[in-house]
Design an enzyme around this catalytic site. Structure first.
Site, short mmCIF file in Angstrom:
data_model
loop_
_atom_site.label_atom_id
_atom_site.label_comp_id
_atom_site.label_asym_id
_atom_site.label_seq_id
_atom_site.Cartn_x
_atom_site.Cartn_y
_atom_site.Cartn_z
CG HIS A 116 -1.73 1.22 1.43
ND1 HIS A 116 -3.05 1.31 1.04
CD2 HIS A 116 -1.41 2.43 1.99
CE1 HIS A 116 -3.50 2.54 1.34
NE2 HIS A 116 -2.53 3.22 1.93
CD GLU A 117 1.79 3.43 3.78
OE1 GLU A 117 1.95 4.56 3.29
OE2 GLU A 117 0.78 3.14 4.45
CG HIS A 120 0.28 6.28 -0.63
ND1 HIS A 120 -0.95 6.64 -1.14
CD2 HIS A 120 0.04 5.80 0.62
CE1 HIS A 120 -1.89 6.37 -0.23
NE2 HIS A 120 -1.31 5.86 0.84
CG ASP A 126 -4.75 6.79 1.66
OD1 ASP A 126 -4.35 5.61 1.68
OD2 ASP A 126 -4.17 7.71 2.28
ZN LIG Z 1 -2.44 5.20 2.38
#
Ligand SMILES: [Zn+2]
Length: 181
Positions: A116-117, A120, A126
């Site tokens: 997830h990170e 980014h 998000d």
């Molecule tokens: Zn996030």
């Protein structure tokens, strides 16, 4: 006899040369953009960071995450602390992120956090849909969610970002709680 062997050798050499030339003119697919990441300060999460990178490498075609070679400046640095996992991007493919023990101790799946990170850094915001199938739903999905894979829309967005070298503004993303304004 000797001449015939020489002729055969020459002929073989010609074929090899022709083969090499054919390879040379074959249409080359565009090379993915390589981003170097430094996980040396990720403490107990180095393996999870590498796993997050591999997840993206096995799906995205226009970008590749590789461990930074010695002497080279990384695009991405990964740290660990006791706060929430969070990412600070400076531009597409550049920034740093934290594996935060606050979420790890809550029971969130560590490889999912790592992927997830990285998402980014690859230009995804998000999207708190609450769905485990979405990687970028982050903490809005149940704590029990162990999906660490981006869905096809997320992969397509990342590929598009790197195909067009999308302009992504510098931003901070936090795993849980109010996003830093
Ligand atoms: Zn996030």
């Amino acid at each position: 006899m000797k001449l015939r062997r020489l002729a055969a050798t020459l002929l073989a050499a010609i074929f090899v040369t022709a083969g090499l030339q054919a390879t040379g003119i074959a249409p080359a697919s565009a090379a993915p953009r390589v981003l170097y990441y430094d996980a040396s300060q990720a403490q107990e999460f180095v393996a999870a960071v590498n796993q997050g990178a591999q997840i993206w490498n096995s799906r995205a075609t226009n970008v590749r995450l590789e461990q930074v070679p010695a002497g080279r400046t990384p695009n991405i640095r990964v740290y660990a602390d006791n706060g929430w996992p969070r990412t600070y991007t400076s531009s597409l493919g550049n920034g740093y992120w934290y594996m935060g023990r606050e979420a790890v101790n809550d029971g969130y799946y560590v490889p999912r956090i790592a992927a997830h990170e990285f998402g980014h850094i690859l230009g995804l915001p998000d999207r708190r849909t609450g769905l485990c199938a979405d990687l970028m739903s982050g903490s809005s999905a149940p704590v029990s969610c162990t999906n660490a894979n981006p869905n096809s829309t997320e992969v397509a967005q990342v590929n598009a970002n790197f195909r067009t070298a999308a302009k992504v503004p510098a931003q901070t993303y936090v795993w849980a709680g109010a996003p830093a304004a």
